[in-house]
Design an enzyme around this catalytic site. Structure first.
Site, PDB file in Angstrom:
ATOM      1  N   PHE A 148       0.817  -1.221   0.000  1.00 10.93           N
ATOM      2  CA  PHE A 148       0.000   0.000   0.000  1.00 10.93           C
ATOM      3  C   PHE A 148       0.847   1.265   0.000  1.00 10.93           C
ATOM      4  O   PHE A 148       0.367   2.334  -0.387  1.00 10.93           O
ATOM      5  CB  PHE A 148      -0.921   0.017   1.238  1.00 10.93           C
ATOM      6  CG  PHE A 148      -0.236   0.463   2.499  1.00 10.93           C
ATOM      7  CD1 PHE A 148      -0.146   1.816   2.811  1.00 10.93           C
ATOM      8  CD2 PHE A 148       0.368  -0.444   3.359  1.00 10.93           C
ATOM      9  CE1 PHE A 148       0.522   2.248   3.951  1.00 10.93           C
ATOM     10  CE2 PHE A 148       1.025  -0.026   4.499  1.00 10.93           C
ATOM     11  CZ  PHE A 148       1.097   1.327   4.799  1.00 10.93           C
ATOM     12  N   LYS A 172      -1.284  -7.268  -9.123  1.00  6.51           N
ATOM     13  CA  LYS A 172      -2.241  -7.361  -8.008  1.00  6.51           C
ATOM     14  C   LYS A 172      -1.819  -6.300  -7.000  1.00  6.51           C
ATOM     15  O   LYS A 172      -0.943  -6.521  -6.171  1.00  6.51           O
ATOM     16  CB  LYS A 172      -2.166  -8.767  -7.401  1.00  6.51           C
ATOM     17  CG  LYS A 172      -3.421  -9.272  -6.715  1.00  6.51           C
ATOM     18  CD  LYS A 172      -3.899  -8.466  -5.541  1.00  6.51           C
ATOM     19  CE  LYS A 172      -3.042  -8.532  -4.305  1.00  6.51           C
ATOM     20  NZ  LYS A 172      -3.396  -7.468  -3.318  1.00  6.51           N
ATOM     21  N   GLU A 175      -4.899  -3.755  -1.659  1.00  3.05           N
ATOM     22  CA  GLU A 175      -6.346  -3.535  -1.604  1.00  3.05           C
ATOM     23  C   GLU A 175      -6.687  -2.274  -0.808  1.00  3.05           C
ATOM     24  O   GLU A 175      -7.842  -1.896  -0.704  1.00  3.05           O
ATOM     25  CB  GLU A 175      -7.078  -4.765  -1.037  1.00  3.05           C
ATOM     26  CG  GLU A 175      -6.669  -5.273   0.315  1.00  3.05           C
ATOM     27  CD  GLU A 175      -5.471  -6.229   0.297  1.00  3.05           C
ATOM     28  OE1 GLU A 175      -4.442  -5.880  -0.341  1.00  3.05           O
ATOM     29  OE2 GLU A 175      -5.546  -7.277   0.951  1.00  3.05           O
ATOM     30  N   ARG A 176      -5.664  -1.593  -0.239  1.00  2.00           N
ATOM     31  CA  ARG A 176      -5.989  -0.415   0.584  1.00  2.00           C
ATOM     32  C   ARG A 176      -6.065   0.868  -0.228  1.00  2.00           C
ATOM     33  O   ARG A 176      -6.811   1.768   0.118  1.00  2.00           O
ATOM     34  CB  ARG A 176      -4.950  -0.258   1.686  1.00  2.00           C
ATOM     35  CG  ARG A 176      -5.007  -1.482   2.572  1.00  2.00           C
ATOM     36  CD  ARG A 176      -4.269  -1.341   3.851  1.00  2.00           C
ATOM     37  NE  ARG A 176      -3.820  -2.672   4.226  1.00  2.00           N
ATOM     38  CZ  ARG A 176      -2.637  -2.972   4.689  1.00  2.00           C
ATOM     39  NH1 ARG A 176      -1.754  -2.023   4.879  1.00  2.00           N
ATOM     40  NH2 ARG A 176      -2.323  -4.195   4.982  1.00  2.00           N
ATOM     41  N   SER A 225       5.463  -6.950   3.241  1.00  2.00           N
ATOM     42  CA  SER A 225       6.053  -7.274   4.553  1.00  2.00           C
ATOM     43  C   SER A 225       6.826  -8.598   4.477  1.00  2.00           C
ATOM     44  O   SER A 225       6.572  -9.438   3.603  1.00  2.00           O
ATOM     45  CB  SER A 225       4.950  -7.350   5.597  1.00  2.00           C
ATOM     46  OG  SER A 225       4.025  -8.344   5.232  1.00  2.00           O
ATOM     47  N   CYS A 280       9.516   1.865   3.306  1.00  2.00           N
ATOM     48  CA  CYS A 280      10.422   0.764   3.635  1.00  2.00           C
ATOM     49  C   CYS A 280      11.840   1.275   3.836  1.00  2.00           C
ATOM     50  O   CYS A 280      12.680   0.572   4.368  1.00  2.00           O
ATOM     51  CB  CYS A 280      10.394  -0.284   2.553  1.00  2.00           C
ATOM     52  SG  CYS A 280      11.026   0.346   1.019  1.00  2.00           S
ATOM     53  N   GLU A 382       9.666  -4.037  12.909  1.00  2.00           N
ATOM     54  CA  GLU A 382       9.332  -2.901  12.034  1.00  2.00           C
ATOM     55  C   GLU A 382       8.023  -2.276  12.542  1.00  2.00           C
ATOM     56  O   GLU A 382       6.995  -2.944  12.609  1.00  2.00           O
ATOM     57  CB  GLU A 382       9.137  -3.402  10.593  1.00  2.00           C
ATOM     58  CG  GLU A 382       8.821  -2.288   9.620  1.00  2.00           C
ATOM     59  CD  GLU A 382       8.578  -2.788   8.191  1.00  2.00           C
ATOM     60  OE1 GLU A 382       7.873  -3.797   8.014  1.00  2.00           O
ATOM     61  OE2 GLU A 382       9.108  -2.156   7.262  1.00  2.00           O
TER      62      GLU A 382
HETATM   63  P1  NAD Z   1       1.635  -6.574   3.076  1.00  2.00           P
HETATM   64  O1  NAD Z   1       2.673  -7.632   3.118  1.00  2.00           O
HETATM   65  O2  NAD Z   1       0.538  -6.620   4.069  1.00  2.00           O
HETATM   66  O3  NAD Z   1       0.903  -6.603   1.635  1.00  2.00           O
HETATM   67  C1  NAD Z   1       1.629  -6.583   0.438  1.00  2.00           C
HETATM   68  C2  NAD Z   1       0.833  -7.304  -0.637  1.00  2.00           C
HETATM   69  O4  NAD Z   1       0.647  -8.668  -0.246  1.00  2.00           O
HETATM   70  C3  NAD Z   1      -0.571  -6.730  -0.862  1.00  2.00           C
HETATM   71  O5  NAD Z   1      -0.840  -6.706  -2.238  1.00  2.00           O
HETATM   72  C4  NAD Z   1      -1.469  -7.704  -0.132  1.00  2.00           C
HETATM   73  O6  NAD Z   1      -2.752  -7.808  -0.709  1.00  2.00           O
HETATM   74  C5  NAD Z   1      -0.728  -9.024  -0.261  1.00  2.00           C
HETATM   75  N1  NAD Z   1      -0.982  -9.925   0.867  1.00  2.00           N
HETATM   76  C6  NAD Z   1      -1.306  -9.567   2.147  1.00  2.00           C
HETATM   77  N2  NAD Z   1      -1.470 -10.672   2.897  1.00  2.00           N
HETATM   78  C7  NAD Z   1      -1.222 -11.732   2.096  1.00  2.00           C
HETATM   79  C8  NAD Z   1      -1.209 -13.145   2.320  1.00  2.00           C
HETATM   80  N3  NAD Z   1      -1.482 -13.666   3.520  1.00  2.00           N
HETATM   81  N4  NAD Z   1      -0.900 -13.938   1.285  1.00  2.00           N
HETATM   82  C9  NAD Z   1      -0.614 -13.415   0.081  1.00  2.00           C
HETATM   83  N5  NAD Z   1      -0.618 -12.098  -0.187  1.00  2.00           N
HETATM   84  C10 NAD Z   1      -0.911 -11.256   0.807  1.00  2.00           C
HETATM   85  O7  NAD Z   1       2.391  -5.177   3.091  1.00  2.00           O
HETATM   86  P2  NAD Z   1       1.757  -3.728   3.196  1.00  2.00           P
HETATM   87  O8  NAD Z   1       1.236  -3.526   4.571  1.00  2.00           O
HETATM   88  O9  NAD Z   1       0.877  -3.462   2.047  1.00  2.00           O
HETATM   89  O10 NAD Z   1       3.076  -2.832   2.986  1.00  2.00           O
HETATM   90  C11 NAD Z   1       3.957  -2.496   4.013  1.00  2.00           C
HETATM   91  C12 NAD Z   1       5.130  -3.438   4.067  1.00  2.00           C
HETATM   92  O11 NAD Z   1       5.788  -3.462   2.817  1.00  2.00           O
HETATM   93  C13 NAD Z   1       6.183  -3.015   5.084  1.00  2.00           C
HETATM   94  O12 NAD Z   1       6.659  -4.159   5.739  1.00  2.00           O
HETATM   95  C14 NAD Z   1       7.273  -2.393   4.229  1.00  2.00           C
HETATM   96  O13 NAD Z   1       8.565  -2.416   4.780  1.00  2.00           O
HETATM   97  C15 NAD Z   1       7.199  -3.255   3.018  1.00  2.00           C
HETATM   98  N6  NAD Z   1       7.782  -2.608   1.862  1.00  2.00           N
HETATM   99  C16 NAD Z   1       8.995  -3.050   1.453  1.00  2.00           C
HETATM  100  C17 NAD Z   1       9.620  -2.449   0.373  1.00  2.00           C
HETATM  101  C18 NAD Z   1      10.953  -2.916  -0.088  1.00  2.00           C
HETATM  102  O14 NAD Z   1      11.359  -2.491  -1.145  1.00  2.00           O
HETATM  103  N7  NAD Z   1      11.659  -3.753   0.626  1.00  2.00           N
HETATM  104  C19 NAD Z   1       8.986  -1.382  -0.291  1.00  2.00           C
HETATM  105  C20 NAD Z   1       7.733  -0.962   0.151  1.00  2.00           C
HETATM  106  C21 NAD Z   1       7.140  -1.592   1.238  1.00  2.00           C
END
Ligand code: NAD
Length: 497
Positions: A148, A172, A175-176, A225, A280, A382
Site C-alpha cells: 500500500f 495485483k 487492496e488499501r 512485509s 520501507c 518494524e
Molecule cells: P503486506 O505484506 O501486508 O501486503 C503486500 C501485498 O501482499 C498486498 O498486495 C497484499 O494484498 C498481499 N498480501 C497480504 N497478505 C497476504 C497473504 N497472507 N498472502 C498473500 N498475499 C498477501 O504489506 P503492506 O502492509 O501493504 O506494505 C507495508 C510493508 O511493505 C512493510 O513491511 C514495508 O517495509 C514493506 N515494503 C517493502 C519495500 C521494499 O522495497 N523492501 C517497499 C515498500 C514496502
C-alpha cells in the site's frame, strides 16, 4: 460508494462476490468498494496475457519502447490527478505523492531504453566459421504483487521493464489504495499497449495464491512485509517460478561525533516522519556514537517533532498526513505503549492526536524514544509509523555490530565528515542500500533496489540492470556457416580450438 473495477484484457470489469472497503484515512470514511478477485477472474487475466504474448514478444523492442515514451508523457500530464488519488486513499501529502510518481516515472524512462538494454552480446569467430551471441528473451506471463505504501512507484518498478522486455504482466495491487494504480495502468493502455499485455486484478491472499499456483505465470515480483515475502518466495520457487520478494525493514542512521548535526537533524526529520514513517526506507533508529551526540540530537529533534504540520494529506503545505488505516494507527500506538512498558524514554508522545475537522481520521503525531536498547520490541520489529528510536553506543564498531546483527538489511546511512569512517561503513555494513550523509538512499532507476538479509528473498534486486535480468532469460546461440567447398570430418573429441 463507487466500485473500483479490475482491468482485464483492456476492459474494466467488476464481479459479485467478496469485497472490501477502501477508506479515506484523513476522514476515516469508507469511500469505495473493492471486489476481491476469484480464481476464475485471475484465470481470465492469465488467459488474456497468454493470448497477447506471442505478438507482443515479436513486437520490435523499439516499438515497445515507443509505448513507454507516450506513457511517460501521459503520467506527467496527469500528475495532479494521480497525486490526488494517492493522497485520498493512502493519506500521504500531495507533495509526497507527486514525489513518488516522479520516482516511478524514472523507471518508465529506463524502460524507454529497451532497444539498448536488450541488445545482447555478440562474438564473431569463436571458432572456424563460427559466431556466437547471447540473447535476452522474455519469460512469458509474469505477475507483480505490491504494497500500500507506494501505490504508484512500486508497481512502476516492475511492469514497465517487464513489458518492454517482451513479457505480459498481471498486477495485483494493494487492496488499501488501488485507485491511482488502476488509473496509471489505464494510461499505459491509452499510450498504445495492446490489450491483454497488462491486466490489474484486485484481491487478497486468494488472488495471490491463484497467481502462485498458475503454471502459466513464470515469475513473481513481490514487495511488502517480510512474512508474506517469505511465503511467496517459498511457494513460488517450490513451483519452479522465478521470484524476487522484497520485505520489511528497520533502517538505522549512524550519527558520528563529527557529523554536521543541523543537516543531519533536517535529514532525519524527513526520513523518519515523512509519509508518516510508512516507507520501507524510512529511518526508524538513530544510532548515536557518544552521549554528547545523543543529547544534542534529542534536544534539536524535540521542537521540530512538536512543530510537525499534520493534517489531511490532500491539504497543501503539510509535513505529515494520517496512517493508512485505523488498524495501522492502533498497531503503531501499541508499539509506543510497549516501548514505554519496556523502559525506553518517551521524549515526544504523538498518541491521541486529534486534527480539527478530521476527528475520525487515522492520525498519530510524531513520537521519539530515547535510551532504546536492542532487546526491546520497538527496536527489533518494524513499526512502520512515525516513531524514531534513539540508541546510544560508544563507537562506530559498536554501531556497525548492532546494524549487522539486526535481522533486516534494507537501507542505512551514516552522517559524518570522516571519509575513513564512511568508507569502512560502506565496505562492511551488511545492508543492501547505504547512504553517506544521504538519509534515504533509494537507488535511481538505472541502478537496482534491494535489501539484504530478511529484507529480500531471491537473488536479483528490483528494477535497473537486475530487473532486466529478472524479466528475461538468456539464450546462447552458436552458429556455423561452413564455406561451400569445404568438408569437415567428424570430430569425436570434445570441441575446442
Ligand atoms: P503486506 O505484506 O501486508 O501486503 C503486500 C501485498 O501482499 C498486498 O498486495 C497484499 O494484498 C498481499 N498480501 C497480504 N497478505 C497476504 C497473504 N497472507 N498472502 C498473500 N498475499 C498477501 O504489506 P503492506 O502492509 O501493504 O506494505 C507495508 C510493508 O511493505 C512493510 O513491511 C514495508 O517495509 C514493506 N515494503 C517493502 C519495500 C521494499 O522495497 N523492501 C517497499 C515498500 C514496502
Amino acid at each position: 460508494m463507487s466500485v473500483i473495477p479490475h482491468l482485464i484484457n483492456g476492459e474494466l470489469v467488476t464481479e459479485n462476490g467478496r469485497a472490501v472497503d477502501v477508506f479515506n484515512p484523513s476522514t476515516g470514511q469508507a469511500i469505495h468498494k473493492l471486489p476481491l478477485a476469484s480464481k476464475e477472474t485471475i484465470q481470465k487475466a492469465i488467459d488474456a496475457a497468454k493470448a497477447a504474448f506471442p505478438a507482443w514478444r515479436n513486437t520490435p523492442p523499439a516499438k515497445r519502447a515507443q509505448v513507454m515514451f507516450r506513457f511517460k508523457q501521459l503520467l506527467e500530464q496527469n500528475e495532479a490527478r494521480i497525486s490526488q488519488l494517492i493522497s485520498e486513499e493512502h493519506g500521504k501529502t500531495l507533495e509526497d505523492a507527486a514525489g513518488e510518481l516522479k520516482r516511478g516515472i524514472e523507471n518508465v524512462e529506463f524502460a524507454c531504453a529497451a532497444p539498448e538494454i536488450l541488445k545482447g552480446e555478440y562474438s564473431r569467430n569463436v571458432g572456424p566459421n563460427i559466431d556466437a551471441w547471447s540473447d535476452f528473451q522474455p519469460l512469458g506471463v509474469v505477475a507483480g504483487i505490491t504494497p500500500f505504501n507506494f501505490p504508484a512507484m512500486v508497481p512502476l518498478w516492475m511492469y514497465p521493464l517487464a513489458i518492454v522486455c517482451g513479457n505480459c504482466f498481471i498486477l495485483k495491487p494493494s487492496e488499501r489504495d488501488p485507485s491511482s494504480t488502476l488509473l496509471i495502468a489505464q494510461l499505459l493502455l491509452e499510450a498504445g499497449l495492446p490489450k491483454g499485455v497488462m491486466s490489474v486484478v484486485h484481491g487478497d491472499k486468494a488472488a495471490v495464491d491463484a497467481l502462485i499456483e498458475a503454471p502459466e505465470v513464470k515469475a513473481l515480483s513481490f514487495v511488502g512485509s517480510t512474512p508474506i515475502a517469505e511465503y511467496i518466495y517459498a511457494e513460488g520457487t517450490k513451483r519452479g517460478k522465478r521470484v524476487q520478494a522484497l520485505g520489511g525493514a528497520k533502517n538505522h542512521a549512524v550519527l558520528m561525533p563529527d557529523a554536521d548535526l543541523d543537516n543531519a537533524v533536517s535529514a532525519l526529520m524527513g526520513a523518519a516522519y515523512g509519509s508518516c514513517g510508512e516507507r520501507c526506507m524510512a529511518i526508524s533508529v538513530a544510532v548515536c556514537v557518544g552521549d554528547q551526540v545523543a543529547d544534542a540530537l534529542v534536544a534539536k529533534l524535540v521542537p521540530q517533532i512538536k512543530a510537525l504540520k499534520i493534517g489531511a494529506g490532500t491539504s497543501c503545505g503539510l509535513d505529515m498526513g494520517p496512517l493508512v488505516t485505523g488498524q495501522a494507527r492502533d498497531k503503531v500506538s501499541g508499539y509506543v505503549d510497549d516501548g514505554v512498558a519496556a523502559g525506553a524514554t518517551l521524549v515526544v508522545d504523538g498518541r491521541g492526536l486529534s486534527v480539527a475537522g478530521h476527528e475520525d481520521g487515522f492520525f498519530l503525531g510524531g513520537c521519539l524514544f530515547d535510551n532504546v536498547t536492542p532487546e526491546m520490541r520497538i527496536y527489533k520489529e518494524e513499526i512502520f509509523g512515525p516513531v524514531l528510536c534513539v540508541v546510544r553506543v560508544n563507537s562506530l564498531e559498536e554501531a556497525m555490530q548492532l546494524i549487522n546483527d539486526h535481522e533486516y538489511g534494507n537501507g542505512t546511512c551514516i552522517f559524518t565528515r570522516d571519509g575513513e569512517a564512511a568508507r569502512l561503513f560502506c565496505d562492511e555494513i551488511e545492508v543492501g542500500m547505504v547512504g553517506v550523509n544521504v538519509p534515504l538512499p533509494v537507488p535511481v532507476a538505472y541502478h537496482s533496489f534491494g535489501g539484504w538479509k530478511r529484507s529480500l528473498f531471491g537473488d536479483l534486486h528490483a528494477y535497473g540492470p537486475d530487473g532486466v535480468r529478472f524479466y528475461t532469460r538468456r539464450k546462447a546461440i552458436t552458429q556455423r556457416w561452413p564455406q561451400r567447398a569445404s568438408h569437415e570430418a567428424s570430430q569425436f573429441a570434445f570441441p575446442s580450438l
